[in-house]
Design a protein around this motif. Sequence first.
Motif, PDB file in Angstrom:
ATOM      1  N   GLY A 114       0.838  -1.203   0.000  1.00 41.61           N
ATOM      2  CA  GLY A 114       0.000   0.000   0.000  1.00 41.61           C
ATOM      3  C   GLY A 114       0.869   1.246   0.000  1.00 41.61           C
ATOM      4  O   GLY A 114       2.101   1.155  -0.103  1.00 41.61           O
ATOM      5  N   MET A 115       0.248   2.415   0.107  1.00 44.20           N
ATOM      6  CA  MET A 115       1.025   3.663   0.098  1.00 44.20           C
ATOM      7  C   MET A 115       0.471   4.669   1.103  1.00 44.20           C
ATOM      8  O   MET A 115      -0.733   4.827   1.246  1.00 44.20           O
ATOM      9  N   VAL A 116       1.391   5.349   1.795  1.00 44.86           N
ATOM     10  CA  VAL A 116       1.037   6.519   2.603  1.00 44.86           C
ATOM     11  C   VAL A 116       1.609   7.730   1.876  1.00 44.86           C
ATOM     12  O   VAL A 116       2.806   7.789   1.620  1.00 44.86           O
ATOM     13  N   ARG A 117       0.744   8.686   1.573  1.00 40.87           N
ATOM     14  CA  ARG A 117       1.212   9.893   0.869  1.00 40.87           C
ATOM     15  C   ARG A 117       0.977  11.129   1.728  1.00 40.87           C
ATOM     16  O   ARG A 117      -0.168  11.548   1.925  1.00 40.87           O
ATOM     17  N   PRO A 118       2.049  11.746   2.243  1.00 39.31           N
ATOM     18  CA  PRO A 118       1.854  13.017   2.950  1.00 39.31           C
ATOM     19  C   PRO A 118       1.381  14.096   1.961  1.00 39.31           C
ATOM     20  O   PRO A 118       1.957  14.238   0.883  1.00 39.31           O
ATOM     21  N   ILE A 119       0.348  14.803   2.329  1.00 37.77           N
ATOM     22  CA  ILE A 119      -0.117  15.952   1.526  1.00 37.77           C
ATOM     23  C   ILE A 119       0.431  17.236   2.150  1.00 37.77           C
ATOM     24  O   ILE A 119       0.838  18.148   1.460  1.00 37.77           O
ATOM     25  N   THR A 120       0.469  17.270   3.487  1.00 42.36           N
ATOM     26  CA  THR A 120       1.248  18.306   4.158  1.00 42.36           C
ATOM     27  C   THR A 120       2.554  17.630   4.572  1.00 42.36           C
ATOM     28  O   THR A 120       2.531  16.575   5.193  1.00 42.36           O
ATOM     29  N   VAL A 121       3.686  18.224   4.166  1.00 45.56           N
ATOM     30  CA  VAL A 121       4.959  17.667   4.654  1.00 45.56           C
ATOM     31  C   VAL A 121       5.403  18.385   5.925  1.00 45.56           C
ATOM     32  O   VAL A 121       6.206  17.870   6.692  1.00 45.56           O
ATOM     33  N   TRP A 122       4.912  19.614   6.135  1.00 45.79           N
ATOM     34  CA  TRP A 122       4.899  20.192   7.491  1.00 45.79           C
ATOM     35  C   TRP A 122       3.550  20.866   7.670  1.00 45.79           C
ATOM     36  O   TRP A 122       3.206  21.739   6.916  1.00 45.79           O
ATOM     37  N   PRO A 123       2.729  20.542   8.645  1.00 46.13           N
ATOM     38  CA  PRO A 123       3.025  19.519   9.645  1.00 46.13           C
ATOM     39  C   PRO A 123       3.083  18.122   9.025  1.00 46.13           C
ATOM     40  O   PRO A 123       2.282  17.796   8.157  1.00 46.13           O
ATOM     41  N   PHE A 124       4.055  17.321   9.510  1.00 46.41           N
ATOM     42  CA  PHE A 124       4.194  15.968   8.988  1.00 46.41           C
ATOM     43  C   PHE A 124       3.042  15.113   9.516  1.00 46.41           C
ATOM     44  O   PHE A 124       2.762  15.126  10.713  1.00 46.41           O
ATOM     45  N   PRO A 125       2.355  14.373   8.626  1.00 46.81           N
ATOM     46  CA  PRO A 125       1.163  13.639   9.047  1.00 46.81           C
ATOM     47  C   PRO A 125       1.493  12.341   9.791  1.00 46.81           C
ATOM     48  O   PRO A 125       1.384  11.250   9.241  1.00 46.81           O
ATOM     49  N   VAL A 126       1.862  12.493  11.027  1.00 50.10           N
ATOM     50  CA  VAL A 126       2.256  11.348  11.863  1.00 50.10           C
ATOM     51  C   VAL A 126       1.168  10.279  11.868  1.00 50.10           C
ATOM     52  O   VAL A 126       1.447   9.079  11.810  1.00 50.10           O
ATOM     53  N   LYS A 127      -0.087  10.735  11.899  1.00 51.37           N
ATOM     54  CA  LYS A 127      -1.198   9.800  11.972  1.00 51.37           C
ATOM     55  C   LYS A 127      -1.263   8.869  10.752  1.00 51.37           C
ATOM     56  O   LYS A 127      -1.709   7.725  10.852  1.00 51.37           O
ATOM     57  N   GLY A 128      -0.786   9.374   9.626  1.00 46.84           N
ATOM     58  CA  GLY A 128      -0.764   8.562   8.408  1.00 46.84           C
ATOM     59  C   GLY A 128       0.068   7.305   8.593  1.00 46.84           C
ATOM     60  O   GLY A 128      -0.155   6.284   7.925  1.00 46.84           O
ATOM     61  N   TYR A 129       1.038   7.349   9.510  1.00 43.73           N
ATOM     62  CA  TYR A 129       1.918   6.204   9.767  1.00 43.73           C
ATOM     63  C   TYR A 129       1.449   5.411  10.989  1.00 43.73           C
ATOM     64  O   TYR A 129       1.457   4.190  10.978  1.00 43.73           O
ATOM     65  N   SER A 130       1.027   6.169  12.039  1.00 44.52           N
ATOM     66  CA  SER A 130       0.617   5.461  13.255  1.00 44.52           C
ATOM     67  C   SER A 130      -0.679   4.684  13.027  1.00 44.52           C
ATOM     68  O   SER A 130      -0.962   3.727  13.749  1.00 44.52           O
ATOM     69  N   SER A 131      -1.446   5.077  12.009  1.00 40.60           N
ATOM     70  CA  SER A 131      -2.713   4.391  11.765  1.00 40.60           C
ATOM     71  C   SER A 131      -2.604   3.308  10.693  1.00 40.60           C
ATOM     72  O   SER A 131      -3.611   2.768  10.241  1.00 40.60           O
ATOM     73  N   LEU A 132      -1.378   2.991  10.295  1.00 41.71           N
ATOM     74  CA  LEU A 132      -1.214   1.895   9.328  1.00 41.71           C
ATOM     75  C   LEU A 132      -1.648   0.584   9.970  1.00 41.71           C
ATOM     76  O   LEU A 132      -1.496   0.408  11.181  1.00 41.71           O
ATOM     77  N   PRO A 133      -2.193  -0.340   9.191  1.00 41.50           N
ATOM     78  CA  PRO A 133      -2.612  -1.613   9.781  1.00 41.50           C
ATOM     79  C   PRO A 133      -1.424  -2.376  10.386  1.00 41.50           C
ATOM     80  O   PRO A 133      -0.292  -2.202   9.969  1.00 41.50           O
ATOM     81  N   LYS A 134      -1.742  -3.180  11.381  1.00 42.51           N
ATOM     82  CA  LYS A 134      -0.708  -3.960  12.090  1.00 42.51           C
ATOM     83  C   LYS A 134       0.056  -4.896  11.154  1.00 42.51           C
ATOM     84  O   LYS A 134       1.157  -5.331  11.462  1.00 42.51           O
ATOM     85  N   SER A 135      -0.579  -5.222  10.011  1.00 41.51           N
ATOM     86  CA  SER A 135       0.052  -6.142   9.063  1.00 41.51           C
ATOM     87  C   SER A 135       1.326  -5.572   8.433  1.00 41.51           C
ATOM     88  O   SER A 135       2.154  -6.321   7.911  1.00 41.51           O
ATOM     89  N   VAL A 136       1.515  -4.257   8.497  1.00 38.33           N
ATOM     90  CA  VAL A 136       2.678  -3.634   7.842  1.00 38.33           C
ATOM     91  C   VAL A 136       3.953  -3.976   8.613  1.00 38.33           C
ATOM     92  O   VAL A 136       4.057  -3.738   9.807  1.00 38.33           O
ATOM     93  N   ARG A 137       4.937  -4.536   7.891  1.00 37.90           N
ATOM     94  CA  ARG A 137       6.187  -4.959   8.531  1.00 37.90           C
ATOM     95  C   ARG A 137       7.349  -4.022   8.199  1.00 37.90           C
ATOM     96  O   ARG A 137       8.407  -4.086   8.798  1.00 37.90           O
TER      97      ARG A 137
END
Lengths: 354, 248
Positions: free
Chosen positions: A278-301
Motif C-alpha cells: 500500500g502507500m502513505v502519501r503526505p499531503i502536508t509535509v509540514w506539519p508531517f502527518p504522523v497519523k498517516g503512519y501510526s494508523s497503518l494496519p498492524k500487518s505492515v512490517r
Amino acid sequence: MARALMKGTEAIAEAAIQAGCKYFFGYPITPQNEIPEYMSARLPEVGGTYLQAESEVASVNLLMGGAATGYRVMTTSSSPGISLMSEGISYIAMAELPCVVINVSRSGPGLGNILPAQGDYNQATRGGGHGDYRIIVLAPGNLQEAVELTQDAFALSQKYRTPVMLLADGFMGQMMEAVEIEPRETENPSSNAEWAMGWRDERGGKRVVIRSMLLDPDKMEPFSAHLQEKYAKIRESEARFEHFMVEGAELAVTAYGTTSRVCRSAVSNLRAEGLKVGMVRPITVWPFPVKGYSSLPKSVRGILDVEMSPAFQMADDVRLATLCGLPVATEGRWGGYSPSVRQIEDKCKELLRK
Amino acid sequence: MSETQVFGIPKIWKTDVHTHYCPGCTHGVAHRLVCEAIEELGIQNRVMGIAPVGCAVLMHEYMDLDFIEAPHGRAPALASGMKAVRPEKVVFTYQGDGDLASIGMGEIVHTMNRGLPLTIIFINNAIYGMTGGQMAPTTLLGQKSTTSPAGRSAKVSGYPIRMCELLATLEGPAYIERAALTQSKYIVKAKQAVLKAFKNQAEGKGLSFVELLSTCPTNWGMRPVDACKWLEENMVPYYPLGVYKDFE
C-alpha cells in the motif's frame, strides 16, 4: 471555469488569482517562469499588479510589504531562489504575516540543474531561515490537487498568519493535466484591519506596528512561545495525508509529490499481482502527518521511502512518525531523474521476499 | 508688533517616551522634520512608515504612525510592495548609510529606477552607529572606525559612495536633494526638502530621495559641537549640499 488542459505552473497561477490574489512579486528562474509570465499578463485584467523584482531577496521583501497591508499576495521561485528568500520568510514568520510562496523545485545543491528534484524537503519543512519557526508546506500529487492546495494555502496563511509554501517539484510545474479552477470566496482585506497597515481610519485612528524585532528578552521569550503554540495548533489540526491500498498491506510505500504518482502505479500493479503493498502519501509535509503512519494496519512490517533525493530527506520524519518501530528502506533517482514504476516494483518485491 | 513664532512639539511625536538616541545625535532633528512634514500635509492616517535596521529601528516608538520593521537594507522593497497594493497611501522609508548604501544597495537602486512614488529619507553619518562604529560605505578616506583603525584606505576599501549623485543618473526619481542637520540654516533647508519629498508623493507626483548629513558623536569619538564642525569641514566638501534632480 470549465475543465481545461493546463500546464502546472499556469494552473497554479490562475488558482491563486481565483483565490483572491491580485498582487504578485517575482523574479525569473527555471522551471517556474510561466508563473510570473502568466501573472504579468493576467493580473492587469483583474485590477491587480505584477511587480518584477531585481532578485529573489527583493521578491520576498516586496511580498512582505504587500502582506503587511492585509491583501492576498504571492511569490514563486525555484530552489536557489528559495534559498535567497529564506531570510525574508524568517522575518515574515516573526512579523506573523500571511503570504504564499511556491517552490517549483529543481536539483541542487548550488545551481544544480533545472530538472525536477525533491532536495528541498528539509529546507521547506524546517522553515528555511534562521530562528524558531516553521511554515506550512503543502505537496500536491497532481495538478487538480495543486490548484486546490494553492487556494487552501491562502486560507491557511490567513487563518494562522504565517507563510505557507506549496512544494511542487519541476514535474508538477511543467506537466499538463486537465484541471478545473473554481473561484474561492474571500473576505474583504479590510477584515485584517486589526493587524494590517493602512487601515488607520477603519481602526478608529489607532495605529499598528508590525515588529520583526523584540529586543527585550521579557517580550521575546513569551513571543517565541506564542509562535510555538501556534505551530502546535497547526500540527494538531492541519496535517493531511492519503492512504492508498493499505488494507492488509505488509509493505507500505511512502512518497510525496511526483514520486507518489510513480508509487501509485507500482502499488496498483503489485496489488494486481496479489502482493500486499500500500502507500502513505503526505499531503502536508509540514506539519508531517504522523497519523498517516501510526494508523497503518498492524500487518505492515516495513516501509519503503521513495524520493528524488539521494539524501532521502523525508525518511527521518518517517522514522520519527513510526517511533523507529518499522524498518525504513529507501529507493529513488535524483539529479533530474524520477524513479521508474518498474524500479519501485522490483524494490518492493525484494523487500517482500525478506 | 512682530509676531513671535512658538515651536511646539509635533502632534505625531509621542510625548510619553524618551528616545534612545545618544546626546548630540541628529536622528532627533531628522525625526522631527519627518513629523512636521506629515503633520503640515495632514496625511498622518495615510502614512505607512518602514523602519530600517540600525539606530532608527525603534523610530516607531516615537512617531504615531503605522509602522513595520524591515530586514536590513530591504526597506525600499517593502515600500514598493506596499505601494503596489495601496497606491493611495503615503509610504516612506528612513534608512542609514549601512542599511541603504551597503547591504541595501540593490534594493535602493532598483526601487529608485522603478520609480513608484515613494519617499526615501537617507541618514548619512559616515559610520555604522548601532553596531558600534564600523566602517560604512560612506566613511570618508582617512576616517577612523572600529574596522578601519588606521583610517579608511582607498586601496583596501575603495572610496566613499555618493548616493545622491549615483541615483540622479536614473530616470525613475522625481526629486533628489542632499541637506545637513548641523545648524539652523541647514536645518531650514532640510525641512523644505523633507516636506517636498512627502508632498511629491501625497500629490502623486513622483519618487523623492532626501539625504541628510548627520552626526554620530558617540562613534566618531567627539563632543556634539565638535561633531557638527567635523561634519561641515569634512563631509560637506565630499558630499556637496543641494538639489541633484528635480522634475519641477
